[in-house]
Design an enzyme around this catalytic site. Sequence first.
Site, mmCIF file in Angstrom:
data_model
loop_
_atom_site.group_PDB
_atom_site.id
_atom_site.type_symbol
_atom_site.label_atom_id
_atom_site.label_comp_id
_atom_site.label_asym_id
_atom_site.label_seq_id
_atom_site.Cartn_x
_atom_site.Cartn_y
_atom_site.Cartn_z
ATOM 1 N N GLY B 149 51.944 37.425 43.431
ATOM 2 C CA GLY B 149 50.778 36.559 43.460
ATOM 3 C C GLY B 149 51.068 35.252 42.758
ATOM 4 O O GLY B 149 52.073 35.102 42.048
ATOM 5 N N CYS B 150 50.194 34.276 42.949
ATOM 6 C CA CYS B 150 50.419 32.959 42.364
ATOM 7 C C CYS B 150 50.319 33.004 40.838
ATOM 8 O O CYS B 150 51.163 32.430 40.138
ATOM 9 C CB CYS B 150 49.444 31.942 42.946
ATOM 10 S SG CYS B 150 47.711 32.467 42.948
ATOM 11 N N TYR B 151 49.297 33.676 40.322
ATOM 12 C CA TYR B 151 49.172 33.765 38.868
ATOM 13 C C TYR B 151 50.326 34.548 38.250
ATOM 14 O O TYR B 151 50.888 34.115 37.237
ATOM 15 C CB TYR B 151 47.838 34.411 38.482
ATOM 16 C CG TYR B 151 46.627 33.529 38.677
ATOM 17 C CD1 TYR B 151 46.499 32.314 37.997
ATOM 18 C CD2 TYR B 151 45.571 33.918 39.495
ATOM 19 C CE1 TYR B 151 45.361 31.517 38.157
ATOM 20 C CE2 TYR B 151 44.439 33.133 39.651
ATOM 21 C CZ TYR B 151 44.339 31.933 38.980
ATOM 22 O OH TYR B 151 43.215 31.161 39.134
ATOM 23 N N ALA B 154 53.520 32.285 37.907
ATOM 24 C CA ALA B 154 53.530 31.332 36.799
ATOM 25 C C ALA B 154 53.574 32.043 35.451
ATOM 26 O O ALA B 154 54.264 31.615 34.524
ATOM 27 C CB ALA B 154 52.299 30.430 36.880
#
Lengths: 346, 346, 346, 346
Positions: B149-151, B154
């Site tokens: 996922g994007c979170y 990061a």
Amino acid sequence: MIDVAIVGAPGYAGAELTRLLAAHPTLRPAMLTSAAEAGRRVGDVYPALAPFVDAVYVEPDPAEIAARCRVAFLAVPHTAALEIAPALLEAHVTVIDASADFRLKDPAVYEHWYGVPHTAHDLLAEAVYGLPEFDRTQLPGARLVACPGCYPTATILAATPALESGIARGDRVIVDAKSGVSGAGRTPGPGTHFPAVHESLAPYKVTSHRHTPEIEQGLSLVSGLDTRVVFTPHLVPMTRGLLATAYLELNEEISDAEAVTLYRTRYRDEPFITVHDAGRMPSTLEVRGSNRAHIGIAVDARAGVLIVVCAIDNLVKGTAGQAVQCANLVLDLPETAGLDLPVPVV
Amino acid sequence: MIDVAIVGAPGYAGAELTRLLAAHPTLRPAMLTSAAEAGRRVGDVYPALAPFVDAVYVEPDPAEIAARCRVAFLAVPHTAALEIAPALLEAHVTVIDASADFRLKDPAVYEHWYGVPHTAHDLLAEAVYGLPEFDRTQLPGARLVACPGCYPTATILAATPALESGIARGDRVIVDAKSGVSGAGRTPGPGTHFPAVHESLAPYKVTSHRHTPEIEQGLSLVSGLDTRVVFTPHLVPMTRGLLATAYLELNEEISDAEAVTLYRTRYRDEPFITVHDAGRMPSTLEVRGSNRAHIGIAVDARAGVLIVVCAIDNLVKGTAGQAVQCANLVLDLPETAGLDLPVPVV
Amino acid sequence: MIDVAIVGAPGYAGAELTRLLAAHPTLRPAMLTSAAEAGRRVGDVYPALAPFVDAVYVEPDPAEIAARCRVAFLAVPHTAALEIAPALLEAHVTVIDASADFRLKDPAVYEHWYGVPHTAHDLLAEAVYGLPEFDRTQLPGARLVACPGCYPTATILAATPALESGIARGDRVIVDAKSGVSGAGRTPGPGTHFPAVHESLAPYKVTSHRHTPEIEQGLSLVSGLDTRVVFTPHLVPMTRGLLATAYLELNEEISDAEAVTLYRTRYRDEPFITVHDAGRMPSTLEVRGSNRAHIGIAVDARAGVLIVVCAIDNLVKGTAGQAVQCANLVLDLPETAGLDLPVPVV
Amino acid sequence: MIDVAIVGAPGYAGAELTRLLAAHPTLRPAMLTSAAEAGRRVGDVYPALAPFVDAVYVEPDPAEIAARCRVAFLAVPHTAALEIAPALLEAHVTVIDASADFRLKDPAVYEHWYGVPHTAHDLLAEAVYGLPEFDRTQLPGARLVACPGCYPTATILAATPALESGIARGDRVIVDAKSGVSGAGRTPGPGTHFPAVHESLAPYKVTSHRHTPEIEQGLSLVSGLDTRVVFTPHLVPMTRGLLATAYLELNEEISDAEAVTLYRTRYRDEPFITVHDAGRMPSTLEVRGSNRAHIGIAVDARAGVLIVVCAIDNLVKGTAGQAVQCANLVLDLPETAGLDLPVPVV
């Protein structure tokens, strides 16, 4: 009517003060001062104010202010308040200072974080910190009010009930904060240039923001400890709004509902605070243009951390509205005078 | 050239895949599928793609995909990948899945957070987690890649060097994250309606966001502990960009410069990661449109906390770019193929 | 590879040139000059460029440029090109000028609108106007190219087929244009300060914008008349994008479909122009980051007016991309070299 | 106090009416109706209104409205007003209709542009067009007021003095208009989805927008001719604000100053209109949140065209504020009651 001066009137804080006072039932903006804009009409600088304020910015002369006004709002950069406040006080003008100059009780802390000498030590003890929800008892009749910074306002409101009650650890608080660009003021620069900000989100002044010691001073009073704050502000591509997300380590198990009840009890009589139901979080949009602080609460039971989010409008509850609220209390006016108007929903 | 399919092509992840693959030296977007948009020209849905992709969206038929493509990118909502991946794998199509369906190794965790049964337990062990900077060794030749996922992307990039090295406490990490609105996808709703989002900043899904267990799974692997993550996502009024601000409690004293060196050493050979000099923080704007992750580091020595900020483009390194990066590794192509183009500076 | 210089490289036009040339198959950005930023690393000014351009801005010395480069792109304010272009040309450097200094053929018109003397009259006749879709025949081998302004580019593309064909009245054209804020450049000021621009839409320089005579010069050539342009630019709260809405009085009845066909015939072989189907209008988003111009057409039959809308990215087709397109033609490279990459859809 | 109902209260027009009436000295929002949101608390739908309106949305029952309210504001889509207005009027409720249903005097025109039959022909003659600056004489005591659309408001205010005085040609007017996204209402859709709108500027409904006949009806009354309007609306990436740029062909030579004087004379007694000095143009920001219309004027002497720009807030002077202004006049209250508050400058 009570005549008041706004010193530094063309800045954003000053312009918001002008707007709020133009609709205030008792306070009248009788003098709008500015060294930079002296001689210009208010309505030429801000066409939105033209229909309401028929005035010209004038030089900030303390004697003239004292001759015409009972109260002066200082919407000036730090060190400028140090220069003008003593003369105003000596001339029996009540000073509501929105700058940083009288917020920190310890001049050494001021000098460390601001990098300049504090030239009015004697006034520090007298200055009343102007966050009514934190402590409003000293405000009535005060001669000098030091209004809090925008970040300290949101953060102290977010953390106080948890620290005061002892449910959360008081020696360290993590605060991740986010502000709209108007918090940087009216002067253009590379960091507020539209193309540089739009579609850009970034932290700034990490570990070095000057609101850090002010937050620590406030939270230490609440916790009774030497509270360390890890404070990380971010710049968000919007004009107004400030959100502080506080992470507080719990000393005990507590449910979402209990935490909400604790906060609601603490802020029961506060006219400007809403504590949302468990599960609802505030947005900056819902307080845009108003003097309100909306608080959302969630317990991360898995990690033992209380998450408290406080949304304010940085220019109202974060600056100008709070200054008016303090002035109302100083002058024994209704606390909400001039601050109780509904705001647009989008 | 290798023909590939994009399943769920008109969504934002699919459209970004289409854009990236249209310029890829080896991978060719041969089939763009969509149940909802089948029959429409790509260029009618996205005029920006019209000059580059002369194609029509078609129904997502696994047999047809298998007949025409060697690789399928799945840009679909969760559960949809569970439905189509087994058939594709059986037909010897390599699957690069950008959905959540194969990220969590424990199906019970999936079922708890997603509220639906996991119907392909057997594939979970085989699925390779597609964050190359975390571990790229299993990617070459993989049949099924579960892109993060994007979170999590990061966050794991921000926290890994500190946890791996042991300089920070591994049992609990606080992550305050912020995302642009495109992270919510292409389907309109009350939470992505322009007037409701603009000038609005708010947290959402506090303590309940589905990326939480994925982050915990990743960081637990790194720390060797059962890492708890306090994860608070916020929606920011911008289209693209994601910023994760991680707060890591230090086990030892370390300077800013030492922390930067630690991170640079860990990411020394990474083509898509920049670790900024101490004192410089990343912005989402500087990675907008690119597959890069920019990291900024600050030590809060007063509180003993390491602050690490990672900025990515949620649709590129956070989704489509990462999927291409993984496909490159799976297929033994240069890792940066199709991903090494400079992006606009504003 | 052909080494080129970018003079005025840290401005937005220069930065976009840097980005485009960093991915160009033949042109290599060998010198990036700037008086203001000399000595700073490109990647420190623009972290987005850091992975692609390992260079330091240097002083703009014509001799040094001539020693190292065959072509110089001038991304400088007006008058600065007047100063440097003659020396470069004398040293046999091809000059692609993105400034206003060589656009207007009549120096008196330049002096009237720009308020400064034109000091290189002799070069005006030689300068080739760099709008290939208008006339590309003079570009191959040209020594000095005067690239059009952003507004003239969109306006001339919008109006040319209607005027050339005679279907619309050629003596007067009304153009209502709108631009994102990056058109104002990289230097901050009150008019580009984020809080002053956001949620603000306003016209500016009404009847006095300096692109007016350039548009009139172009359209007069097309119409064969002395075309007067009523030109009203507006500033829009977005970073990139420019839209020109042209109102052309029809000399004859024509249907939407016929107008579309007329435009498509005129632009049949143009690699960067799309004429939308009747009923579809372009948006700035669909050309964001690209060198394309998208055109929408509607006939207001009730009033006898042809409405033509042209959307471009002001920094690409409006500035840097067009300069590269011209350089490609001058140097006999493929016209689309370095300009044919798909761009993000949001 | 006079009790009023807001029908369609949770839409943006209704929410702005709720906000304005919550601070109105005489009108009290006693019933807020909504079929869709019936049963929900106002403050749950709009937290910004929670402190000011302690009410629940109820079903829109005409009998109940008549029993409790003297006035009903209709903030509903077209056709919905046709359904409810007759019953309210029969029950002696004054109707202030913000929808399009009673604006066009000729039902055939309504039916042509809206594509539905007009079912209350008899009320069209009685309905008073609610643009006070255009004609306020019929408003006192009116039973049914048809408030203008947002675009007609700005356009008619911009063009009236020039057409009335005969300085400009009355048979054709070109209007290039731009609106923020809130004009599209509260219901999400592909055209108001944040990522699709942000950084996007585009025209829409070119030659087919339903406000066209309403503008023509108004301007024909002023000009005494059959005025044709070329009307091109654009969607701008901002929440609030509307700007109409009108191009009027001059019948005679006139200076900027004379044009300004003409407009100031016409609007001399208007409490909500400011005509700027020659050379100053209005922005949407300067009227954001207010009921004001700010007008800027420039003469393009070279082309013989008068350019008039009118900025309003589409939700206030464009909708809800105007409805309150009309109600004030109908009820013989001060025209500015509830509408005279200063608004934030950014």
